[in-house]
Design an enzyme around this catalytic site. Structure first.
Site, PDB file in Angstrom:
ATOM      1  N   GLU A   1      -0.383  -1.844  -1.364  1.00  9.92           N
ATOM      2  CA  GLU A   1       0.363  -2.944  -1.782  1.00  9.92           C
ATOM      3  C   GLU A   1      -0.529  -4.065  -1.884  1.00  9.92           C
ATOM      4  O   GLU A   1      -0.565  -4.934  -2.833  1.00  9.92           O
ATOM      5  CB  GLU A   1       1.534  -3.073  -1.103  1.00  9.92           C
ATOM      6  CG  GLU A   1       2.698  -2.059  -1.115  1.00  9.92           C
ATOM      7  CD  GLU A   1       3.305  -1.999  -2.565  1.00  9.92           C
ATOM      8  OE1 GLU A   1       2.755  -1.708  -3.421  1.00  9.92           O
ATOM      9  OE2 GLU A   1       4.576  -2.683  -2.369  1.00  9.92           O
TER      10      GLU A   1
ATOM     11  N   THR B   1       2.840  -8.359 -10.939  1.00 10.65           N
ATOM     12  CA  THR B   1       3.327  -8.641  -9.721  1.00 10.65           C
ATOM     13  C   THR B   1       2.670 -10.108  -8.941  1.00 10.65           C
ATOM     14  O   THR B   1       3.025 -10.987  -8.544  1.00 10.65           O
ATOM     15  CB  THR B   1       3.470  -7.505  -8.635  1.00 10.65           C
ATOM     16  OG1 THR B   1       4.263  -6.645  -8.949  1.00 10.65           O
ATOM     17  CG2 THR B   1       3.784  -7.756  -7.224  1.00 10.65           C
TER      18      THR B   1
HETATM   19  N1  HSE Z   1       8.721  -8.748  -2.347  1.00 11.77           N
HETATM   20  C1  HSE Z   1       7.791  -8.613  -3.418  1.00 11.77           C
HETATM   21  C2  HSE Z   1       8.004  -9.793  -4.525  1.00 11.77           C
HETATM   22  C3  HSE Z   1       7.952  -7.223  -4.001  1.00 11.77           C
HETATM   23  O1  HSE Z   1       9.191 -10.255  -4.786  1.00 11.77           O
HETATM   24  O2  HSE Z   1       6.847 -10.069  -4.898  1.00 11.77           O
HETATM   25  C4  HSE Z   1       7.055  -6.916  -5.184  1.00 11.77           C
HETATM   26  O3  HSE Z   1       7.568  -5.622  -5.817  1.00 11.77           O
END
Ligand code: HSE
Length: 310
Positions: free
Chosen positions: A128, A181
């Site tokens: 991640e 992201t």
């Molecule tokens: N918690 C993370 C975000 C998850 O919201 O950026 C990313 O999938």
């Protein structure tokens, strides 16, 4: 030569209020990989999934996961990973976390389970970190452990599996829009006004209490996000209108799935989830945005060993 075949499920991060601290696993949708270990040193990744993946092994989330696992157990080995089935990257249902979780769990099974579940999550989080630049477990932990998971703290990692009410379904739509992201994290403010913080921790408490007591109404009204959603929803055309329409058909809550652009609706009836899925499809297709829709049960199962050979 030893070989394992493992499955890791898709997941939805945040559940509205739980930015970086709550996530849930989905049934039956996920990644399948095979890992073989033989004498020597080095890592090879073979992609047979048909889903495009980075050619450069250093850009594949599996690489830091495998390295971190071997480092933790203090061993060298020649590892070959074959990706057999893969969630499409960018689908908003934890594609990178599923690969990372499958690699961490699979390595642990391959080496006779030397690591605890929490340590397996820590290895998966290395994937991640590569994918999003953030060190968060709200996809990786539910992908490894299944169910709905709360990450109470990161230093040290403190993970709590919460009860999942019997019949929870999610309708998830992945509109064909690109939201990276990393960028979706970078647009968030570094400081949060006290008013928003108060509302957020009230909702996190409400969500956890609702899950522990099976209070469906409390769960639904707690899934509100004052921190990330106001900044991220602008990437999702007609977000507020879609939410209004979904509430009219009886969903408990609708939120952005992780960092988006996928959106999910939590439902306590399969029929409502099916209806919500249809509505989501019409919402995006009506705006000339292609999409995939999944209607899936919330799962209590995380990673699974599908086969082992020695
Ligand atoms: N918690 C993370 C975000 C998850 O919201 O950026 C990313 O999938």
């Amino acid at each position: 030569m030893k070989k394992v075949r493992v499955f890791a499920p898709a997941s939805i991060a945040n559940m509205g209020c739980g930015f970086d601290v709550i996530g849930l696993a989905l049934d039956d949708v996920g990644d399948i990989i095979e890992i073989t270990e033989s004498e020597g040193d080095g890592l090879t990744i073979i992609n047979k999934s048909g889903v495009p993946m980075p050619e450069d092994i250093e850009m594949n989330v599996i690489t830091p996961v495998v390295r971190s696992f071997l480092q933790r157990i203090g061993k060298k080995a020649k590892i070959e990973v074959t990706i057999c089935e893969k969630i499409y990257p960018g689908s908003g249902i934890g594609s990178s976390a599923a690969s990372s979780a499958a690699a961490a769990y699979g390595m642990n099974e391959l080496f006779g389970c030397p690591l605890s579940e929490e340590e397996v999550v820590l290895c998966a989080m290395e994937g991640e970190r590569l994918a999003s630049g953030g060190y968060h477990a709200d996809n990786a932990a539910p992908a490894v452990m299944g169910g709905i998971v709360l990450i109470r703290g990161y230093e040290p990692l403190d993970i709590i599996k919460l009860p999942v009410p019997g019949n929870f379904y999610c309708a998830v739509v992945h509109p064909h829009l690109v939201v990276n992201t990393k960028e979706a994290r970078e647009i968030l403010p570094k400081e949060v006004p006290m008013h928003d913080a108060v509302s957020q921790w009230g909702n996190v408490g409400g969500l956890v209490a609702g899950l522990c007591t099976g209070n469906i109404g409390l769960i639904g009204r707690s899934m509100k996000d004052s921190i990330a959603e106001p900044y991220r929803k602008k990437f999702i055309p007609g977000f507020d209108e879609l939410r209004g329409n979904l509430h009219d058909v009886g969903v408990l809550a609708m939120n952005i799935s992780g960092s988006g652009p996928s959106v999910f609706a939590l439902c306590d009836k399969n029929e409502v989830a099916e209806k919500a899925g249809g509505m989501m499809r019409r919402h995006f297709e009506g705006r000339d945005i292609g999409c995939e829709v999944y209607v899936v049960k919330v799962s209590n199962k995380g990673c699974k060993l599908m086969g082992i050979s020695i």
